[in-house]
Design a protein around this motif. Structure first.
Motif, mmCIF file in Angstrom:
data_model
loop_
_atom_site.group_PDB
_atom_site.id
_atom_site.type_symbol
_atom_site.label_atom_id
_atom_site.label_comp_id
_atom_site.label_asym_id
_atom_site.label_seq_id
_atom_site.Cartn_x
_atom_site.Cartn_y
_atom_site.Cartn_z
ATOM 1 N N VAL A 143 0.874 -1.191 0.000
ATOM 2 C CA VAL A 143 0.000 0.000 0.000
ATOM 3 C C VAL A 143 0.912 1.243 0.000
ATOM 4 N N VAL A 144 0.805 2.025 -1.068
ATOM 5 C CA VAL A 144 1.680 3.195 -1.242
ATOM 6 C C VAL A 144 0.818 4.446 -1.388
ATOM 7 N N THR A 145 1.297 5.543 -0.800
ATOM 8 C CA THR A 145 0.581 6.825 -0.912
ATOM 9 C C THR A 145 1.039 7.549 -2.173
ATOM 10 N N GLY A 146 0.104 7.735 -3.101
ATOM 11 C CA GLY A 146 0.403 8.472 -4.331
ATOM 12 C C GLY A 146 -0.260 9.854 -4.301
ATOM 13 N N LEU A 147 0.166 10.710 -5.180
ATOM 14 C CA LEU A 147 -0.401 12.060 -5.261
ATOM 15 C C LEU A 147 -1.036 12.258 -6.638
ATOM 16 N N ALA A 148 -2.215 12.863 -6.646
ATOM 17 C CA ALA A 148 -2.945 13.047 -7.907
ATOM 18 C C ALA A 148 -3.408 14.496 -8.052
ATOM 19 N N TRP A 149 -3.549 14.927 -9.312
ATOM 20 C CA TRP A 149 -4.124 16.246 -9.615
ATOM 21 C C TRP A 149 -5.550 16.057 -10.105
ATOM 22 N N THR A 150 -6.458 16.881 -9.603
ATOM 23 C CA THR A 150 -7.844 16.856 -10.080
ATOM 24 C C THR A 150 -8.247 18.290 -10.441
ATOM 25 N N PRO A 151 -9.308 18.459 -11.220
ATOM 26 C CA PRO A 151 -9.748 19.820 -11.571
ATOM 27 C C PRO A 151 -10.096 20.679 -10.359
ATOM 28 N N VAL A 152 -10.307 20.045 -9.204
ATOM 29 C CA VAL A 152 -10.664 20.802 -7.999
ATOM 30 C C VAL A 152 -9.531 20.844 -6.994
ATOM 31 N N ARG B 100 8.301 -6.321 1.938
ATOM 32 C CA ARG B 100 8.781 -5.176 2.717
ATOM 33 C C ARG B 100 7.666 -4.133 2.831
ATOM 34 N N LYS B 101 7.526 -3.555 4.033
ATOM 35 C CA LYS B 101 6.488 -2.541 4.258
ATOM 36 C C LYS B 101 6.897 -1.194 3.631
ATOM 37 N N VAL B 102 5.862 -0.412 3.344
ATOM 38 C CA VAL B 102 6.081 0.925 2.753
ATOM 39 C C VAL B 102 5.921 1.968 3.850
ATOM 40 N N ASP B 103 6.845 2.948 3.880
ATOM 41 C CA ASP B 103 6.796 4.008 4.880
ATOM 42 C C ASP B 103 5.526 4.840 4.679
ATOM 43 N N LYS B 104 4.666 4.880 5.693
ATOM 44 C CA LYS B 104 3.384 5.601 5.591
ATOM 45 C C LYS B 104 3.573 7.131 5.473
ATOM 46 N N GLY B 105 4.751 7.630 5.901
ATOM 47 C CA GLY B 105 4.989 9.079 5.879
ATOM 48 C C GLY B 105 5.576 9.570 4.567
ATOM 49 N N VAL B 106 5.647 8.668 3.576
ATOM 50 C CA VAL B 106 6.220 9.044 2.276
ATOM 51 C C VAL B 106 5.121 8.994 1.216
ATOM 52 N N ALA B 107 5.057 10.064 0.395
ATOM 53 C CA ALA B 107 4.161 10.087 -0.764
ATOM 54 C C ALA B 107 5.019 10.335 -1.991
ATOM 55 N N MET B 108 4.513 9.919 -3.155
ATOM 56 C CA MET B 108 5.346 10.049 -4.361
ATOM 57 C C MET B 108 4.494 10.312 -5.598
ATOM 58 N N THR B 109 5.153 10.870 -6.601
ATOM 59 C CA THR B 109 4.523 11.088 -7.910
ATOM 60 C C THR B 109 5.622 11.103 -8.954
ATOM 61 N N GLY B 110 5.339 10.555 -10.129
ATOM 62 C CA GLY B 110 6.328 10.515 -11.208
ATOM 63 C C GLY B 110 6.006 9.428 -12.210
ATOM 64 N N GLU B 111 6.321 9.695 -13.457
ATOM 65 C CA GLU B 111 6.117 8.700 -14.513
ATOM 66 C C GLU B 111 7.338 7.800 -14.582
ATOM 67 N N ILE B 112 7.102 6.499 -14.846
ATOM 68 C CA ILE B 112 8.217 5.545 -14.931
ATOM 69 C C ILE B 112 8.316 4.988 -16.348
ATOM 70 N N THR B 113 9.548 4.750 -16.769
ATOM 71 C CA THR B 113 9.768 4.111 -18.072
ATOM 72 C C THR B 113 10.146 2.651 -17.823
ATOM 73 N N ILE B 114 10.207 1.858 -18.896
ATOM 74 C CA ILE B 114 10.534 0.431 -18.727
ATOM 75 C C ILE B 114 12.010 0.229 -18.438
ATOM 76 N N THR B 115 12.790 1.333 -18.453
ATOM 77 C CA THR B 115 14.199 1.244 -18.059
ATOM 78 C C THR B 115 14.429 1.841 -16.680
ATOM 79 N N GLY B 116 13.348 2.273 -16.018
ATOM 80 C CA GLY B 116 13.458 2.730 -14.646
ATOM 81 C C GLY B 116 13.702 4.225 -14.480
#
Length: 778
Positions: A602-611, A700-716
């Motif tokens: 379970v990972v915290t992601g960030l999203a943009w919405t019109p609001v 491995r557990k995911v740090d609950k205090g970390v959020a992330m955003t970014g596009e990934i390519t197939i080469t990392g």
């Protein structure tokens, strides 16, 4: 005169009076004003002796004390007939020329300038037929000049007719021609009387030529005036007759009124010609015919459009900035662009107006900003809604051949504004439609092109109208529906949604005072706590703009107003988080709660919405299967492809992180993004999905205090994303301390306010390997 000459004995030495701008001839009687001390002394000396004085012209009239070489040698001996002292210390003389003479020497004197003179004889050596012919010809010329309008005393003509001496005749004629000083001096210096009379004859011929041309001009003008007066007189008579018969011509009065209005409008030359042509056609029609109604309507439009009327721009940059800041919070990019334009207008008056497009979500103040710009610049404001417009004629107008034809909305807007340089707001340009009647967006290509709109031709008017002075501002919620050619003509300024912090400030400064006034609560103190405003923004409204927020504040004000009407005597009311539920009911929007503990997959992601920004908790689990990847949560195609790219890359690095490669063949994987009823799309959750898949595989557990955003390519590689400001604010709102963002987005952080990045640990990552140490806990 001869007798007068014989009685006067002219001495060889006389006081000198230099005169300016006039040549005095013998036999000439005229008044002179003397003001210079030396000249007055010469006059007094002459009066003390025999009243004789020598008059000579000075070469430069501007010189106050002329030297000897600055005075002409040839002059006239004159007698002072009368002398009168003026109140301003000047002396007025009445003098008469006696004899032509020339200066032979200057005599020093305490009383003023004195000169020795030599008289110039005026005798003709022999009388012959040529001299008699010259005398008669000169008299005839003078008579002709007088007949053409040359002013001359009647008594003088009788005197001239009896003169038989050529020198005397020449002197009397030339003294009445009004010659310039240099021409007069030339004649004065001619000693031979016959030659002098010949020269006067030449001057008379020139004078007659001028008088003949002048007479012709006057006759032509008088002829036109007489013709106009005759027409006017006949028309007035016709009006009077019709009035007596009870048949007053209202139609003619109407034509005259149109002619006055056309003249008053100061139209361009071609436009004026077309208007007068249509007026002429109308005057020849029957007043009650259908064609006359069409022509009247056309002329009404022509005289009501502001062809030359313009408002003067307020170029006070500080005042304009003050007005913009008073009306709108934030929106710095738009304000800067308007202030730049005003600053350049201060340097260059004929600067072409920019075409601005304000793009952003509903309710952020795009339309109202146009009114503030008009107020700041001192211009008129016109708004035209393009939503649902499908007919090209709405922009360009209908041709006059159609019944009920009218100009298009652009020309109608100019008429409404009453000036040719208003702020013209084209609202909802992204909502334009098109059908068989044409494409309005194509018609706007000319309107919104500063090069072409100098001569915009409306189909109804049929004449060019200059739109280059108009400042067009368009608004749009989305840029994608706007045709590329139209988009290329506009300077696009993106207006993002307001953050929660900005909304709180706007509420305190604008919305609450306005709603208090609208609901009649000006006299009462209504205080919203910051926590209540935060709850109001996040729990009762879900928007980028402010419309629902202002509506909700209005609801709270009305509830307070009802309490007052029911008898509450309080003067002050405080709105808290608890009282909000009492006024507005239960919270309508419940946001995602931050993770309470570290979890696997379970990972915290960030999203943009019109609001605004939001957090997403992306989950991943595995179960027995054959290596299939299943993604759910109403995802778009881009997001699905991003999940497959994440899975591909995790498979390539699995062994590096202690994952058995066979797991990909023995298990199926399910990636889910909650809030399944809400559509989601975009590539920015790439590293988030890769992290939750890797966490699921490694345990491995995911740090609950970390959020992330970014596009990934197939080469990392981690690629940049958009909406960073909104995403960071969402992380901050949910208590997240560390945020992983693409390294290429570092430049975007420089323009963000400090309150956005405050208390956040922002880590820049370029590859997925840099993400893992921050996200997964050993």
């Amino acid at each position: 005169m001869e007798q007068f000459e014989q009685e006067i004995n002219i001495p060889d030495e006389l006081p000198l009076l230099p005169v300016r701008d006039i040549v005095v001839f013998p036999y000439m009687v005229l008044p002179l004003y003397v003001g210079r001390e030396q000249s007055i002394a010469a006059v007094n000396e002459a009066l003390n002796e025999d009243r004789l004085i020598f008059l000579a012209c000075q070469k430069d009239a501007s010189v106050e004390d002329p030297e000897k070489e600055e005075i002409y040698k040839v002059g006239t001996v004159a007698v002072i007939l009368r002398m009168l002292k003026m109140p301003d210390s000047r002396v007025k003389l009445l003098i008469q020329g006696i004899k032509r003479a020339k200066i032979t020497d200057y005599v020093e004197s305490d009383q003023g300038l004195r000169v020795k003179i030599e008289q110039i004889a005026d005798d003709v050596k022999e009388e012959n037929i040529d001299v008699q012919a010259l005398l008669r010809h000169s008299k005839d010329l003078l008579t002709k000049a007088v007949s053409l309008g040359k002013p001359m005393l009647p008594d003088l003509l009788a005197v001239i007719d009896s003169i038989e001496e050529p020198g005397k005749l020449a002197d009397i004629i030339v003294s009445n021609l009004g010659l310039k000083m240099d021409e007069g001096q030339t004649v004065l210096e001619i000693e031979n009387p016959v030659d002098r009379l010949k020269k006067v004859g030449e001057l008379l011929n020139r004078e007659i030529s001028i008088l003949e041309v002048q007479q012709k001009i006057m006759n032509d003008a008088r002829g036109e005036i007489d013709k106009s007066q005759k027409e006017y007189f006949l028309r007035e008579q016709l009006k009077a007759i019709k009035k007596e018969l009870g048949e007053e011509d209202d139609f003619q009065l109407e034509m005259e009124e149109y002619a006055k209005k056309i003249k008053k409008c100061k139209m361009p030359k071609k436009v004026n010609e077309e208007a007068m042509k249509q007026l002429d056609r109308l005057s020849k029609m029957h007043p009650d015919s259908a064609e006359s109604t069409v022509a009247r309507t056309y002329l009404d439009w022509m005289v009501e459009i502001p062809w030359s009327k313009a408002t003067k721009d307020m170029i006070d940059i500080k005042n304009a900035k003050k007005i913009l800041d008073e009306d709108h919070f934030g929106l710095e990019e738009v304000k800067d662009r308007i202030l730049d334009f005003l600053a350049l207008r201060k340097l260059k008056n004929d600067l072409k107006s920019p075409i601005l497009c304000l793009a952003g979500p509903p309710g952020v103040g795009k339309t109202s900003l146009g009114m503030s710009v008009a107020k700041a610049m001192g211009r008129k404001y016109v708004r035209m809604s393009l939503g649902g417009v499908r007919d090209e004629a709405e922009i360009r107008g209908h041709r006059r051949t159609y019944i009920g034809a009218l100009p298009g909305k652009i020309i109608q807007g100019m008429k409404t504004a009453g000036t040719n340089n208003p702020i013209f707001m084209l609202d909802e340009i992204d909502k334009l439609g098109s059908d068989f009647r044409g494409d309005p967006s194509s018609a706007l290509l000319e309107v919104l092109d500063p090069v072409q709109n100098v001569s915009f031709v409306d189909h109804y008017l049929g004449v060019p109208f200059d739109l280059s002075k108009v400042l067009f501002i368009t608004t749009a919620n989305y840029l994608d529906p706007i045709p590329p050619a139209l988009k290329d003509r506009m300077e696009i300024i993106n207006i993002p949604g307001y953050t929660e912090e900005e909304k709180i400030k706007i509420c305190e400064k604008y919305l609450i005072p306005r709603q208090k006034k609208e609901n009649g609560l000006d006299k009462y103190e209504i205080i919203f706590t910051k926590k209540s405003l935060s709850e109001l923004i996040s729990g009762y409204t879900m928007e980028s703009g402010l419309r629902n927020l202002e509506r909700t504040i209005g609801t709270v004000c009305r509830k307070i107003g009802r309490k007052i009407a029911e008898g509450d005597k309080s003067e002050s009311f405080t709105v808290t988080e608890k009282s909000l539920e009492k006024f507005l009911g239960p919270v309508k929007f419940i946001g995602e709660e931050a993770l309470k503990e570290n979890e696997v997959g379970v990972v915290t992601g960030l999203a943009w919405t019109p609001v605004g920004g939001d957090v997403l908790f992306i989950e991943c689990t595995k179960y027995k299967g054959k290596g299939a990847l299943n993604v759910t949560g109403q995802l778009g195609d881009v997001m699905k492809e991003s999940s497959r790219a994440a899975m591909t890359y995790v498979r390539t690095i699995a062994e590096k992180y202690g994952v058995n490669p066979d797991d990909f063949d023995n298990f199926d994987f399910h990636v889910h993004i909650p809030a399944g009823a809400i559509p989601k799309d975009g590539p920015s959750a790439g590293i988030t999905m890769a992290t939750c898949i890797l966490s699921c595989l490694t345990g491995r557990k995911v740090d609950k205090g970390v959020a992330m955003t970014g596009e990934i390519t197939i080469t990392g590689k981690v690629l940049p994303i958009g909406g960073l400001k909104e995403k960071l604010l969402a992380a901050k709102r949910h208590g997240i301390k560390k945020v992983l963002v693409p390294a290429k987005n570092e430049k975007d952080l420089r323009g963000l306010p400090k309150y956005v990045t405050k208390s956040l640990d922002i880590v820049y990552v370029s590859t997925f390997d840099e993400v893992v140490p921050h996200a997964l806990i050993d």
